[in-house]
Design a protein around this motif. Structure first.
Motif, short mmCIF file in Angstrom:
data_model
loop_
_atom_site.label_atom_id
_atom_site.label_comp_id
_atom_site.label_asym_id
_atom_site.label_seq_id
_atom_site.Cartn_x
_atom_site.Cartn_y
_atom_site.Cartn_z
N PHE A 89 0.83 -1.20 0.00
CA PHE A 89 0.00 0.00 0.00
C PHE A 89 0.86 1.25 0.00
O PHE A 89 0.64 2.17 -0.79
N MET A 90 1.87 1.28 0.86
CA MET A 90 2.76 2.45 0.93
C MET A 90 3.52 2.63 -0.38
O MET A 90 3.70 3.75 -0.85
N GLN A 91 3.95 1.53 -0.99
CA GLN A 91 4.66 1.65 -2.26
C GLN A 91 3.75 2.22 -3.34
O GLN A 91 4.18 3.04 -4.16
N MET A 92 2.49 1.84 -3.31
CA MET A 92 1.53 2.38 -4.27
C MET A 92 1.36 3.90 -4.07
O MET A 92 1.34 4.66 -5.04
N ILE A 93 1.29 4.33 -2.82
CA ILE A 93 1.14 5.76 -2.52
C ILE A 93 2.41 6.51 -2.90
O ILE A 93 2.35 7.59 -3.50
N ILE A 94 3.57 5.95 -2.60
CA ILE A 94 4.85 6.57 -2.98
C ILE A 94 4.91 6.71 -4.50
O ILE A 94 5.28 7.77 -5.02
N ASP A 95 4.53 5.67 -5.22
CA ASP A 95 4.54 5.72 -6.69
C ASP A 95 3.60 6.80 -7.20
O ASP A 95 3.94 7.51 -8.17
N PHE A 96 2.45 6.95 -6.57
CA PHE A 96 1.51 8.00 -6.97
C PHE A 96 2.15 9.38 -6.81
O PHE A 96 2.10 10.21 -7.73
N PHE A 97 2.76 9.62 -5.66
CA PHE A 97 3.37 10.93 -5.43
C PHE A 97 4.59 11.14 -6.34
O PHE A 97 4.85 12.27 -6.77
N LYS A 98 5.29 10.08 -6.64
CA LYS A 98 6.43 10.17 -7.56
C LYS A 98 5.94 10.57 -8.95
O LYS A 98 6.46 11.51 -9.56
N LYS A 99 4.92 9.89 -9.45
CA LYS A 99 4.36 10.19 -10.77
C LYS A 99 3.71 11.57 -10.81
O LYS A 99 3.61 12.18 -11.87
N SER A 100 3.27 12.05 -9.65
CA SER A 100 2.62 13.35 -9.57
C SER A 100 3.60 14.50 -9.45
O SER A 100 3.21 15.66 -9.38
N GLY A 101 4.90 14.18 -9.40
CA GLY A 101 5.92 15.21 -9.42
C GLY A 101 6.29 15.82 -8.07
O GLY A 101 6.88 16.90 -8.02
N TYR A 102 5.95 15.14 -6.98
CA TYR A 102 6.34 15.67 -5.67
C TYR A 102 7.85 15.55 -5.49
O TYR A 102 8.46 14.59 -5.94
N ASP A 103 8.45 16.54 -4.85
CA ASP A 103 9.90 16.57 -4.64
C ASP A 103 10.39 15.40 -3.78
O ASP A 103 11.46 14.86 -4.01
N ASP A 104 9.61 15.05 -2.77
CA ASP A 104 10.00 13.97 -1.85
C ASP A 104 8.80 13.03 -1.68
O ASP A 104 8.06 13.11 -0.69
N PRO A 105 8.57 12.16 -2.66
CA PRO A 105 7.37 11.32 -2.64
C PRO A 105 7.27 10.38 -1.44
O PRO A 105 6.17 10.13 -0.96
N THR A 106 8.39 9.91 -0.94
CA THR A 106 8.34 9.01 0.21
C THR A 106 7.84 9.74 1.45
O THR A 106 6.94 9.27 2.14
N SER A 107 8.41 10.90 1.72
CA SER A 107 7.96 11.67 2.89
C SER A 107 6.52 12.11 2.72
O SER A 107 5.74 12.11 3.68
N GLU A 108 6.15 12.49 1.52
CA GLU A 108 4.76 12.90 1.26
C GLU A 108 3.81 11.73 1.51
O GLU A 108 2.73 11.92 2.08
#
Length: 78
Positions: free
Chosen positions: A19-38
């Motif tokens: 689940f967390m990896q899916m959320i991290i991937d979403f934030f990564k694809k969405s262009g967040y600077d720090d997708p893991t922390s987000e």
């Protein structure tokens, strides 16, 4: 309760990690600077919302909170 955590956490991690990896991937694809922390911030936010709503569902402004979350995360894509 550390003893309970020792029993529960391995089983919980099994479900949490994908689940967390899916959320991290979403934030990564969405262009967040720090997708893991987000992703961790998002998860902590959902935890807090859930806890507060369960503790006081009559007073908790769940619709307002929902709208704020949508505004924060969905307006980015308009």
């Amino acid at each position: 309760q550390p003893d309970v955590a020792k029993i529960v956490m391995p089983k919980f991690q099994k479900y949490l990690e994908p689940f967390m990896q899916m959320i991290i991937d979403f934030f990564k694809k969405s262009g967040y600077d720090d997708p893991t922390s987000e992703a961790y911030l998002f998860g902590a936010t959902l935890d807090g919302i859930s806890f507060n709503y369960v503790m006081d569902p009559q007073q908790y402004p769940i619709e307002n909170i929902k709208n704020l979350l949508l505004k924060k995360y969905c307006n980015r894509f308009k």
